[in-house]
Design a protein around this motif. Structure first.
Motif, PDB file in Angstrom:
ATOM      1  N   ALA A 159      48.535  56.460  55.590  1.00 33.03           N
ATOM      2  CA  ALA A 159      49.745  56.966  54.946  1.00 33.03           C
ATOM      3  C   ALA A 159      50.447  55.888  54.132  1.00 33.03           C
ATOM      4  N   ASN A 160      50.247  54.617  54.466  1.00 32.63           N
ATOM      5  CA  ASN A 160      50.882  53.523  53.720  1.00 32.63           C
ATOM      6  C   ASN A 160      50.369  53.419  52.288  1.00 32.63           C
ATOM      7  N   LYS A 161      49.287  54.107  51.973  1.00 35.54           N
ATOM      8  CA  LYS A 161      48.804  54.130  50.593  1.00 35.54           C
ATOM      9  C   LYS A 161      49.774  54.895  49.685  1.00 35.54           C
ATOM     10  N   SER A 162      50.685  55.663  50.294  1.00 31.83           N
ATOM     11  CA  SER A 162      51.701  56.388  49.526  1.00 31.83           C
ATOM     12  C   SER A 162      53.043  55.651  49.539  1.00 31.83           C
ATOM     13  N   THR A 216      55.999  47.400  44.314  1.00 33.45           N
ATOM     14  CA  THR A 216      54.749  46.775  44.712  1.00 33.45           C
ATOM     15  C   THR A 216      53.959  47.758  45.553  1.00 33.45           C
ATOM     16  N   PHE A 217      52.699  47.967  45.170  1.00 31.65           N
ATOM     17  CA  PHE A 217      51.857  48.942  45.853  1.00 31.65           C
ATOM     18  C   PHE A 217      51.132  48.315  47.046  1.00 31.65           C
ATOM     19  N   TYR A 218      50.380  49.165  47.730  1.00 32.11           N
ATOM     20  CA  TYR A 218      49.711  48.791  48.983  1.00 32.11           C
ATOM     21  C   TYR A 218      48.756  47.617  48.801  1.00 32.11           C
ATOM     22  N   ASN A 219      48.163  47.493  47.620  1.00 29.24           N
ATOM     23  CA  ASN A 219      47.201  46.408  47.361  1.00 29.24           C
ATOM     24  C   ASN A 219      47.854  45.242  46.621  1.00 29.24           C
ATOM     25  N   ASN A 220      49.200  45.157  46.675  1.00 29.61           N
ATOM     26  CA  ASN A 220      49.986  44.064  46.070  1.00 29.61           C
ATOM     27  C   ASN A 220      50.051  44.120  44.537  1.00 29.61           C
ATOM     28  N   ASP A 221      49.593  45.180  43.928  1.00 31.32           N
ATOM     29  CA  ASP A 221      49.751  45.350  42.489  1.00 31.32           C
ATOM     30  C   ASP A 221      51.212  45.721  42.205  1.00 31.32           C
ATOM     31  N   THR A 222      51.818  45.092  41.183  1.00 34.77           N
ATOM     32  CA  THR A 222      53.237  45.274  40.886  1.00 34.77           C
ATOM     33  C   THR A 222      53.421  45.880  39.506  1.00 34.77           C
ATOM     34  N   ALA A 223      54.445  46.749  39.388  1.00 40.24           N
ATOM     35  CA  ALA A 223      54.762  47.390  38.108  1.00 40.24           C
ATOM     36  C   ALA A 223      56.263  47.620  38.048  1.00 40.24           C
ATOM     37  N   SER A 224      56.767  47.816  36.852  1.00 38.43           N
ATOM     38  CA  SER A 224      58.191  48.102  36.666  1.00 38.43           C
ATOM     39  C   SER A 224      58.432  49.602  36.794  1.00 38.43           C
ATOM     40  N   ALA A 225      59.667  49.956  37.158  1.00 37.81           N
ATOM     41  CA  ALA A 225      60.030  51.358  37.336  1.00 37.81           C
ATOM     42  C   ALA A 225      61.377  51.621  36.675  1.00 37.81           C
ATOM     43  N   VAL A 226      61.591  52.883  36.320  1.00 38.29           N
ATOM     44  CA  VAL A 226      62.866  53.283  35.721  1.00 38.29           C
ATOM     45  C   VAL A 226      63.447  54.427  36.544  1.00 38.29           C
ATOM     46  N   LEU A 227      64.778  54.546  36.502  1.00 38.11           N
ATOM     47  CA  LEU A 227      65.470  55.597  37.248  1.00 38.11           C
ATOM     48  C   LEU A 227      65.287  56.931  36.539  1.00 38.11           C
ATOM     49  N   LYS A 243      51.546  54.856  35.008  1.00 35.53           N
ATOM     50  CA  LYS A 243      50.270  54.444  35.591  1.00 35.53           C
ATOM     51  C   LYS A 243      49.491  53.486  34.690  1.00 35.53           C
ATOM     52  N   ARG A 244      49.830  53.433  33.394  1.00 34.01           N
ATOM     53  CA  ARG A 244      49.099  52.549  32.480  1.00 34.01           C
ATOM     54  C   ARG A 244      49.358  51.081  32.792  1.00 34.01           C
ATOM     55  N   GLN A 245      50.403  50.791  33.597  1.00 31.01           N
ATOM     56  CA  GLN A 245      50.672  49.408  34.001  1.00 31.01           C
ATOM     57  C   GLN A 245      49.744  48.943  35.123  1.00 31.01           C
ATOM     58  N   LEU A 246      49.081  49.884  35.766  1.00 32.42           N
ATOM     59  CA  LEU A 246      48.319  49.592  36.976  1.00 32.42           C
ATOM     60  C   LEU A 246      46.837  49.486  36.682  1.00 32.42           C
ATOM     61  N   ALA A 248      42.749  50.023  37.525  1.00 33.82           N
ATOM     62  CA  ALA A 248      41.972  51.185  37.981  1.00 33.82           C
ATOM     63  C   ALA A 248      41.786  51.155  39.487  1.00 33.82           C
ATOM     64  N   ASP A 249      41.699  49.944  40.050  1.00 29.92           N
ATOM     65  CA  ASP A 249      41.538  49.821  41.499  1.00 29.92           C
ATOM     66  C   ASP A 249      42.768  50.361  42.220  1.00 29.92           C
ATOM     67  N   THR A 250      43.948  50.119  41.657  1.00 30.43           N
ATOM     68  CA  THR A 250      45.186  50.605  42.284  1.00 30.43           C
ATOM     69  C   THR A 250      45.271  52.130  42.215  1.00 30.43           C
TER      70      THR A 250
END
Length: 466
Positions: A159-162, A216-227, A243-246, A248-250
């Protein structure tokens, strides 16, 4: 010239004289009447030669069928049926008499079912999907508890993948006007995948003073977010991550959470806390539901609070999942009672599913500004109140207060829709839009002690940040 007569011509002549003679043999064949034409003298001399040229069909055959003897046939049929019935009766009697003997010889049944540590199976194979009853209990060993615990944590890890770690970055100045960077942390849950974006629900307080938001996602990949949208009433915010910031593995590993549609959680139900219940991202804790009857009244909505025995900090955030890995509650520590501040508190995900759907589409929920409760039949009888929604509180400067609605009024209609329960009121508010004008009908007690209908024009707004 002397006429010469042959023997064959003489016989023919004699047959001609007796042309009416009839011969009958055995009752089966008949010789028909034979008529011979008159012969001249020359013709009699050549009778033998003409015989070769003429054909005489003087024999006819008739085959007659032997008549059916119906009486004899009925007698044989009746005898056959009688013998068949007699044979069946005798065979059944013999089979019934010998069945116990053959059962003892061919089938030796053992009805004892033994379940042991080696998984012994009885000789009788149960049918597919048939229930299996355990007749002997066994004590669990410490190793068995560890196996169960490992399985629970495996559900949590999946579940931590979400789950994402949310980081709000802002700027501030000190007493000497020196600029410095501020940071707040929390947890978010991926609730939707639009194909191009991930939609993440988190608490508004994590990003309230931030000028930049990172996840920061489960595999430590980081991306910016907006409200995307927020609800000041519950303190829930919806973030959007492209998703284009991430890598393919993520995107291959990450998945949106499954939200449970089951709202009732009884005491003792096993739940798993994911996110950061103690402040550490992607941590996992297990425990039980201790209560689900406590209700919190907020502006325009009432929420039932899920209390657990899982330890948590004041800054804890995340979600509660069931043994299927479905999200059953969103962790909101601000809704906990004073006695339960050190344990995980959540509100049922089924109660806010419509709110999350609206925020996913970029809309903030409409706002009227009432705290309400349902006037049940019992309350109506004991307090002499009309049926509807009792208004306990009116928020200052809210659309309801500006329209003239007061505490103690009983709301009965919004536009032409009858409102008799708090759930109906909440659905109506959820379907309303910012700037929408509606007519609210309430019952208000007059000076004579009787209730009368009053109608108010209200304009829905959105609850702004305090």
């Amino acid at each position: 010239m002397k006429e010469v007569k042959s023997e064959s011509s003489i016989k023919t002549f004699q047959l001609h004289k007796n042309y009416r003679k009839r011969i009958i043999s055995a009752g089966e064949f008949e010789i028909s009447d034979l008529k011979l034409p008159k012969e001249t003298g020359a013709e009699r001399c050549f009778a033998v030669d003409k015989k070769k040229q003429e054909e005489y069909h003087f024999v006819k055959e008739h085959i007659k069928k032997i008549p059916i003897d119906r009486k004899k046939l009925r007698t044989r049929l009746f005898g056959t049926i009688l013998l068949a019935v007699l044979f069946g009766v005798v065979a059944a009697a013999v089979f019934a008499a010998l069945r116990p003997v053959f059962d003892n010889l061919l089938y030796r049944k053992d009805n004892t079912v033994v379940i042991s540590g080696e998984d012994e199976i009885s000789e009788e194979t149960p049918e597919e999907n048939a229930p299996v009853y355990i007749t002997e209990t066994q004590l669990m060993e410490p190793e068995d508890y560890q196996v169960l615990q490992n399985k629970l944590y495996a559900i949590g890890r999946e579940a931590n993948k979400s789950v994402v770690a949310v980081r709000g970055i802002g700027e501030a100045t000190d007493w000497f006007d020196n600029a410095y960077e501020t940071e707040s942390q929390g947890t978010g849950i991926i609730v939707a995948d639009t194909g191009d974006e991930y939609l993440v629900v988190t608490e508004k307080k994590v990003i309230s003073d931030a000028s930049q938001v990172e996840v920061t996602f489960y595999n430590n990949d980081t991306a910016s977010a907006v409200l995307q949208a927020y609800d000041e009433n519950t303190g829930i915010a919806m973030l959007c991550v492209e998703k284009r910031q991430l890598s393919a593995d993520t995107t291959d590993q990450v998945a949106a959470a499954t939200l449970s549609s089951f709202s009732a959680l009884s005491q003792g139900t096993i739940v798993i806390a994911i996110g950061s219940p103690l402040g550490e991202p992607f941590s996992i804790l297990t425990g039980n539901v201790t209560s689900s009857s406590y209700e919190v009244s907020t502006v325009d909505a009432n929420y039932k609070v899920i209390s657990t025995d899982i330890n948590a900090s004041d800054a804890g955030s995340g979600a509660l999942i069931n043994l299927k890995g479905e999200v059953v509650g969103l962790m909101l520590q601000s809704y906990s009672t004073r006695e339960a501040q050190s344990t995980v508190t959540a509100i049922s995900i089924s109660q806010i599913s419509k709110l999350l759907e609206k925020m996913s589409n970029g809309e903030s929920p409409a706002y009227l500004g009432l705290e309400i409760c349902t006037v049940t039949a019992e309350i109506a009888k004991s307090n002499e109140l009309p049926k509807g929604i009792y208004i306990k509180q009116v928020s200052p400067d809210s659309p309801a207060m500006q329209a003239g609605i007061q505490v103690g009024d009983v709301l009965t209609k919004i536009d032409n829709k009858e409102i008799l329960t708090a759930e109906q009121y909440e659905d109506c508010i959820m379907n309303a839009k910012d700037g929408q004008q509606s007519t609210v009908t309430v019952k208000r007690m007059g000076a004579d002690g009787k209730y009368q209908d009053l109608r108010f024009k209200v304009v829905f707004g959105t609850l702004q940040e305090n």
